[in-house]
Design a protein around this motif. Structure first.
Motif: not given
Length: 406
Positions: A220, A245, A247, A253, A256, A315
């Motif tokens: 992240g 990422s 995700m 997630t 996010y 992603n």
């Protein structure tokens, strides 16, 4: 009131106050959460509720305010389990199959921004879907996954309760993570705080097995422009493996997806993952304390800063190729060298039959060179069941080739 009764009441008051202030160690928290008495903390069971009650009492003892529903520490959600893995989970009211329970505590510093710190506390119960144990029902204690994260969350709550004042702090113990990030999904759609005021979210999931080389994975990092600088400037102990990422297969997630910068701290896969052998005596408690200290430094540096800027990330899961066969190994996701390092080999699968071992680094599969995890998955995706090919591994500096039959 006579003097004897008066002194007795004073003694009881002091005794209760001392008991409330008694510090509970990381080891004690995890020993309880990962004990056989909680039968694996499966979502919706009485054993998960026992774990929820323990976390609630710990939050209460630390002095966190309740931030669940109706003035409690609990936020419950009811849902129907998925029958089709490609459909979204359906949250329902009234009669339902399963009820999960998030546990939520809060430090209100009257600040204009809130830091969210989370970890899931549910696990697999006696096994079932998600278990990698093939020998029938057995208690899956989930010490690393994820009593370790909850243990660090509670220690952070004790640290932050009366120290940093530049932010409010929300501590979230999620239910339903193993069934599909359900608790965090539900919270972000039914928040008990003003979610747009959330500055960032920190997620601890499987942080109990720090290795000898102190490798710590943080995902992240691309969700805010400041993360790289903050993570590196506060690091003196870890070999960081950073991923952009936002995700991933854990609760960060959900945040996010609500445009909140979010990080996931992770110490890596191991052969006890989703098995009954993930027990508390196998954890690295000194490593967890190091991670707690590191996270505290990160929070401290950001305490006086404005709400973090959010940034969308690619992603990475969309680039993952689909494959019809498996080698039968557990990859070392923290390996940052050339190739794909094997962290475990499953008996009875193609890799074991070919004589591959833990520690081997796959450098070629068929006609494809393997330089990292993505190239390994691309190489694997071209094969079908019944195919035969050659694999080359680096074993302690020696290149060894073997035949693989899928």
């Amino acid at each position: 009131m006579n003097r004897t009764v008066f002194y007795l009441l004073i003694t009881l008051f002091i005794s209760c106050k001392s008991e409330k202030q008694k510090s509970i160690s990381l080891e004690e928290d995890i020993a309880y959460l990962a004990s056989d008495s909680l039968q694996g903390r499966e979502t919706g069971t009485e054993y998960e509720l026992k774990a929820a009650m323990y976390i609630k009492k710990r939050m209460e003892g630390i002095g966190l305010a309740p931030k669940g529903n109706a003035g409690t520490y609990f936020q419950t959600f009811t849902f129907k389990p998925k029958t089709d893995p490609h459909t979204e989970i359906e949250f329902v009211n009234g009669d339902s199959t399963i009820t999960g329970t998030n546990v939520i505590g809060y430090v209100d510093n009257q600040a204009d921004k809130t830091v969210i710190i989370g970890a899931h506390y549910d696990h697999l119960g006696l096994g079932g879907e998600g278990s990698l144990y093939a020998e029938g029902d057995a208690v899956h204690n989930g010490a690393d996954d994820n009593a370790s994260g909850v243990g660090i969350l509670l220690q952070l709550a004790e640290r932050l309760k009366d120290s940093l004042k530049g932010s409010n702090y929300l501590f979230l113990a999620f239910s339903g993570e193993e069934m599909g990030l359900l608790g965090s999904n539900y919270f972000t759609k039914n928040p008990t705080i003003d979610l747009p005021k959330a500055s960032y979210m920190l997620n601890m999931d499987m942080v109990g097995r720090l290795r000898d080389d102190n490798t710590l994975s943080i995902s992240g990092v691309g969700t805010s422009p400041i993360w790289n600088q903050v993570l590196n400037s506060n690091n003196s102990d870890f070999k960081l493996v950073l991923s952009e990422s936002g995700m991933g297969p854990s609760d960060h997630t959900s945040f996010y997806l609500q445009d909140i910068p979010a990080l996931h701290f992770f110490t890596g896969q191991h052969s006890d993952y989703h098995k009954p052998s993930d027990d508390s005596e196998k954890l690295n408690y000194d490593g967890m304390r190091m991670i707690e200290e590191y996270i505290t430094h990160i929070i401290s540096e950001l305490d006086d800063d404005a709400k973090l800027a959010f940034r969308t990330t690619k992603n990475e899961s969309e680039d993952v190729p689909r494959f019809k066969v498996a080698l039968g190994v557990m990859p070392d996701y923290l390996f940052d060298g050339k190739g794909m390092r094997i962290d475990g080999v499953t008996e009875g699968r193609p890799a074991a039959a070919a004589g591959l071992q833990k520690g081997d680094v796959v450098i070629q599969l068929g006609d494809s060179l393997v330089t990292d995890m993505m190239s390994y998955m691309r190489a694997l995706s071209v094969f079908e069941e019944g195919n035969t090919t050659e694999v080359t591994v680096d074993r302690n500096g020696e290149k060894i080739s073997a035949e693989i039959k899928f």
